[in-house]
Design a protein around this motif. Structure first.
Motif, PDB file in Angstrom:
ATOM      1  N   HIS A   6       0.849  -1.195   0.000  1.00 28.55           N
ATOM      2  CA  HIS A   6       0.000   0.000   0.000  1.00 28.55           C
ATOM      3  C   HIS A   6       0.882   1.241   0.000  1.00 28.55           C
ATOM      4  N   ALA A   7       0.507   2.222  -0.801  1.00 27.23           N
ATOM      5  CA  ALA A   7       1.255   3.475  -0.834  1.00 27.23           C
ATOM      6  C   ALA A   7       0.397   4.565  -1.471  1.00 27.23           C
ATOM      7  N   PHE A   8       0.753   5.791  -1.173  1.00 24.18           N
ATOM      8  CA  PHE A   8       0.143   6.950  -1.809  1.00 24.18           C
ATOM      9  C   PHE A   8       1.235   7.635  -2.612  1.00 24.18           C
ATOM     10  N   SER A   9       0.908   8.071  -3.808  1.00 24.27           N
ATOM     11  CA  SER A   9       1.887   8.790  -4.610  1.00 24.27           C
ATOM     12  C   SER A   9       1.359  10.191  -4.897  1.00 24.27           C
ATOM     13  N   LEU A  10       2.283  11.146  -4.908  1.00 24.30           N
ATOM     14  CA  LEU A  10       1.953  12.529  -5.199  1.00 24.30           C
ATOM     15  C   LEU A  10       2.600  12.889  -6.532  1.00 24.30           C
TER      16      LEU A  10
ATOM     17  N   ASP B 267       0.580  17.794 -24.735  1.00 27.08           N
ATOM     18  CA  ASP B 267       1.896  17.503 -24.164  1.00 27.08           C
ATOM     19  C   ASP B 267       1.834  17.188 -22.666  1.00 27.08           C
ATOM     20  N   GLN B 268       0.653  16.929 -22.126  1.00 31.27           N
ATOM     21  CA  GLN B 268       0.486  16.666 -20.699  1.00 31.27           C
ATOM     22  C   GLN B 268       1.325  15.474 -20.256  1.00 31.27           C
ATOM     23  N   TRP B 269       2.003  15.620 -19.109  1.00 33.21           N
ATOM     24  CA  TRP B 269       2.749  14.510 -18.530  1.00 33.21           C
ATOM     25  C   TRP B 269       2.756  14.656 -17.018  1.00 33.21           C
ATOM     26  N   TYR B 270       3.160  13.603 -16.331  1.00 33.93           N
ATOM     27  CA  TYR B 270       3.110  13.562 -14.882  1.00 33.93           C
ATOM     28  C   TYR B 270       4.525  13.456 -14.315  1.00 33.93           C
ATOM     29  N   ASP B 271       4.790  14.236 -13.278  1.00 34.48           N
ATOM     30  CA  ASP B 271       6.082  14.199 -12.606  1.00 34.48           C
ATOM     31  C   ASP B 271       5.839  13.630 -11.205  1.00 34.48           C
ATOM     32  N   LEU B 272       6.429  12.480 -10.904  1.00 31.03           N
ATOM     33  CA  LEU B 272       6.268  11.850  -9.605  1.00 31.03           C
ATOM     34  C   LEU B 272       7.082  12.625  -8.577  1.00 31.03           C
ATOM     35  N   LEU B 273       6.396  13.199  -7.568  1.00 31.34           N
ATOM     36  CA  LEU B 273       7.064  14.009  -6.561  1.00 31.34           C
ATOM     37  C   LEU B 273       7.461  13.191  -5.339  1.00 31.34           C
ATOM     38  N   GLY B 274       6.697  12.163  -5.043  1.00 35.11           N
ATOM     39  CA  GLY B 274       7.040  11.353  -3.881  1.00 35.11           C
ATOM     40  C   GLY B 274       6.069  10.226  -3.665  1.00 35.11           C
ATOM     41  N   VAL B 275       6.511   9.266  -2.861  1.00 34.35           N
ATOM     42  CA  VAL B 275       5.691   8.114  -2.519  1.00 34.35           C
ATOM     43  C   VAL B 275       5.773   7.913  -1.014  1.00 34.35           C
ATOM     44  N   VAL B 276       4.622   7.713  -0.373  1.00 33.87           N
ATOM     45  CA  VAL B 276       4.566   7.437   1.055  1.00 33.87           C
ATOM     46  C   VAL B 276       4.023   6.028   1.229  1.00 33.87           C
ATOM     47  N   ARG B 277       4.825   5.176   1.830  1.00 33.73           N
ATOM     48  CA  ARG B 277       4.384   3.806   2.097  1.00 33.73           C
ATOM     49  C   ARG B 277       3.485   3.811   3.326  1.00 33.73           C
ATOM     50  N   VAL B 278       2.447   3.022   3.267  1.00 31.31           N
ATOM     51  CA  VAL B 278       1.494   2.932   4.364  1.00 31.31           C
ATOM     52  C   VAL B 278       1.613   1.536   4.972  1.00 31.31           C
ATOM     53  N   PRO B 279       1.931   1.457   6.272  1.00 36.52           N
ATOM     54  CA  PRO B 279       2.095   0.143   6.890  1.00 36.52           C
ATOM     55  C   PRO B 279       0.757  -0.579   7.037  1.00 36.52           C
ATOM     56  N   VAL B 280       0.816  -1.887   6.909  1.00 38.49           N
ATOM     57  CA  VAL B 280      -0.385  -2.702   7.086  1.00 38.49           C
ATOM     58  C   VAL B 280      -0.372  -3.330   8.467  1.00 38.49           C
ATOM     59  N   ASP B 281      -1.541  -3.741   8.909  1.00 33.87           N
ATOM     60  CA  ASP B 281      -1.682  -4.432  10.190  1.00 33.87           C
ATOM     61  C   ASP B 281      -1.122  -5.838  10.031  1.00 33.87           C
ATOM     62  N   ARG B 282      -0.154  -6.225  10.865  1.00 34.41           N
ATOM     63  CA  ARG B 282       0.482  -7.531  10.729  1.00 34.41           C
ATOM     64  C   ARG B 282      -0.475  -8.680  10.996  1.00 34.41           C
TER      65      ARG B 282
END
Length: 53
Positions: free
Chosen positions: A16-20, A30-45
């Motif tokens: 699981h992760a969220f990307s900005l 000419d639209q394109w996307y620039d990945l600014l960052g990714v935040v990993r979301v921990p799961v319940d073990r």
């Protein structure tokens, strides 16, 4: 940028992760996307299908 090739190194698989992303030249041909960052979301073990609080 048009006709630009960008290599992305293979990342370890994340459950699981969220990307900005920033949309550059939105609404144009000419639209394109620039990945600014990714935040990993921990799961319940104890329940892999649920996110931790």
């Amino acid at each position: 940028m048009p006709n630009e090739v960008r290599w992305v190194h293979e990342e370890p698989q994340v459950r699981h992760a969220f990307s900005l992303c920033q949309i550059v030249d939105a609404g144009t041909a000419d639209q394109w996307y620039d990945l600014l960052g990714v935040v990993r979301v921990p799961v319940d073990r104890l329940a892999a299908d649920k996110l931790r609080d």
